[in-house]
Design a protein around this motif. Sequence first.
Motif, PDB file in Angstrom:
ATOM      1  N   ASN A   9     -37.309  38.605  31.603  1.00 38.49           N
ATOM      2  CA  ASN A   9     -37.357  37.605  32.398  1.00 38.49           C
ATOM      3  C   ASN A   9     -37.707  36.302  31.650  1.00 38.49           C
ATOM      4  OD1 ASN A   9     -36.347  38.838  34.869  1.00 38.49           O
ATOM      5  ND2 ASN A   9     -38.176  39.411  35.457  1.00 38.49           N
ATOM      6  N   HIS A  10     -38.518  36.411  30.603  1.00 41.03           N
ATOM      7  CA  HIS A  10     -39.160  35.319  30.017  1.00 41.03           C
ATOM      8  C   HIS A  10     -38.546  34.959  28.459  1.00 41.03           C
ATOM      9  CE1 HIS A  10     -41.966  37.064  32.851  1.00 41.03           C
ATOM     10  NE2 HIS A  10     -42.007  37.987  32.086  1.00 41.03           N
ATOM     11  N   CYS A  11     -37.955  35.873  27.867  1.00 38.03           N
ATOM     12  CA  CYS A  11     -37.677  35.573  26.367  1.00 38.03           C
ATOM     13  C   CYS A  11     -35.993  35.805  26.379  1.00 38.03           C
ATOM     14  CB  CYS A  11     -38.205  36.517  25.712  1.00 38.03           C
ATOM     15  SG  CYS A  11     -40.160  36.487  25.639  1.00 38.03           S
ATOM     16  N   SER A  65     -26.208  27.829  14.966  1.00 44.01           N
ATOM     17  CA  SER A  65     -27.381  27.313  15.251  1.00 44.01           C
ATOM     18  C   SER A  65     -28.110  28.408  15.974  1.00 44.01           C
ATOM     19  CB  SER A  65     -27.430  26.311  16.191  1.00 44.01           C
ATOM     20  OG  SER A  65     -26.417  26.125  17.085  1.00 44.01           O
ATOM     21  N   LEU A  66     -29.424  28.642  16.103  1.00 46.56           N
ATOM     22  CA  LEU A  66     -30.327  29.541  16.528  1.00 46.56           C
ATOM     23  C   LEU A  66     -31.445  29.108  17.696  1.00 46.56           C
ATOM     24  CD1 LEU A  66     -31.291  32.760  16.655  1.00 46.56           C
ATOM     25  CD2 LEU A  66     -32.793  31.954  14.557  1.00 46.56           C
ATOM     26  N   ARG A  67     -31.468  29.901  18.762  1.00 41.63           N
ATOM     27  CA  ARG A  67     -32.444  29.374  19.494  1.00 41.63           C
ATOM     28  C   ARG A  67     -33.679  30.516  19.874  1.00 41.63           C
ATOM     29  NH1 ARG A  67     -31.343  25.550  24.629  1.00 41.63           N
ATOM     30  NH2 ARG A  67     -31.641  24.112  22.641  1.00 41.63           N
ATOM     31  N   MET A  68     -34.889  30.399  19.682  1.00 45.90           N
ATOM     32  CA  MET A  68     -35.784  31.414  20.447  1.00 45.90           C
ATOM     33  C   MET A  68     -36.369  30.465  21.547  1.00 45.90           C
ATOM     34  SD  MET A  68     -35.812  34.032  18.275  1.00 45.90           S
ATOM     35  CE  MET A  68     -37.337  34.851  18.551  1.00 45.90           C
ATOM     36  N   GLU A  69     -36.409  30.989  22.932  1.00 46.17           N
ATOM     37  CA  GLU A  69     -36.954  30.548  23.957  1.00 46.17           C
ATOM     38  C   GLU A  69     -37.986  31.621  24.747  1.00 46.17           C
ATOM     39  OE1 GLU A  69     -35.082  29.144  28.160  1.00 46.17           O
ATOM     40  OE2 GLU A  69     -33.902  29.207  26.651  1.00 46.17           O
ATOM     41  N   ILE A  70     -38.811  31.005  25.367  1.00 46.89           N
ATOM     42  CA  ILE A  70     -39.790  31.724  25.973  1.00 46.89           C
ATOM     43  C   ILE A  70     -39.986  30.713  27.478  1.00 46.89           C
ATOM     44  CG2 ILE A  70     -42.068  30.778  25.005  1.00 46.89           C
ATOM     45  CD1 ILE A  70     -43.080  33.661  25.847  1.00 46.89           C
TER      46      ILE A  70
END
Length: 452
Positions: free
Chosen positions: A389-391, A445-450
């Motif tokens: 749910n967060h990442c 492109s790359l994204r890391m999300e929290i």
Amino acid sequence: MATLCCFGAFATAQEEEEAQYNQYGVKVDSKKLVAEAQDGILVLRSKDNSYKIWLDNRVQADAAVFWGAPDYADEIGNGAQIRRARFAVKAQITPKWYGEVDMDMANGVFELKDAIIRYDGIPYTEIQVGNFKEFFSIQRNNSSRYLQFMERPMVAQALAPSRHIGANIKFAKDWLWLSGGAFFQTIDNLETRTFVEDANKDFGVNPGISYTGKIVVMPGWDQKDWGLHFAAAGSYRTPKVDDEAVATSGKPSVRFSTRNSNGMNRKKYIDTDEITNTDHDILYTAEVAGYWKGLRWEGAYMADDNYVIGAKDCSHLWGWYAQAGWLLFGGRQRYDSNGAKFTRVQRGQSWGDIELCARYEFIDFNGLQSGPAGAAEAYALGLNYYINNHCKIMVNYQYNNNDRYANGKGNKFYVGTDAAGQPTKDYTKVANAAGKSGVDYSMLSLRMEIDF
């Protein structure tokens, strides 16, 4: 009798001892709160849910590489950035009153996002004032947490209005969703605020106003497995004073520009520059979206007609996009009928789910009366890994095709070679205009999300 009197005096003394006072010495109502994590979001609420306050934070870390641009093109630098670092506090103060403050501190630059005061005391109706997004485009109104691609399509970035200070009323019941509001200037950071103050101080210029309305019809609004979204929106807009040209000259001006659906490459190949002496703009869109189990799709046509004082004809700027995504491992798409937009997916496996996405987009600003400002198309593929749910991890590949008129503000970028074989920024000097010209290139492109 004496015992009852003593008991009454004891109860009164105990009540006084438990009474709460604020910092100004005023007696206040007090409620015990329950602290809990709701899907990873810290929430404090009263047991009867009449009061609720929670944090809503987000960090997005991006990186991108670019290749394939022609030899004559300006260099495009690879890089990394904190795309968003959001901190928000939201509160349902009473069942009828809601408040929110949302800010962004990405890359060390403060920017105010939402500052909302909302009244919910009328059934199916929300009345709010403050700084928030105009209800115009589903792509713009979707939270960045729930976008299928890292960036919104070019036409939505260039034309769809974002946050402005104003007032809005929204009605949502079953399959029908209506919204209408009046909005003034942007309130986000020190630069735009300085423009507003300078225009007021030096020229006495009004802040500019927009009247924006939208209607959405939602067949399947109460279905879990499927739903449809048909919408149309329009906006009458006068020039706003948060523009540098207005602040320095006092003349009504607007500017439309966009990057190639990427936040890392800062070059705005598509750019009208300042359209001076603008009287007003008519902005409009039609959009369709929907979902069926793990499939989600969306598309829109968007256009702006710019009317300059004394001109017979208007400039016509337009574009469209179509995109879709499929959850590969049994997940389901979700739609928020109260917000008329998509929300968090339901993952299909204990380890998460993967979404495969594709998009085509086109934008055309060559209908500008003062001269062409460029057109572009882009093809994109995306892969989204919803861990929990967060990442989330996002990977995007995109091929960009800009025409020879897409040379940025004031002929800023090289768009071809001249008859002598030398790079030129002037599209009128590009040799063999029907052949190779414009800046075409690929990006990954790359994204890391929290979210927390």
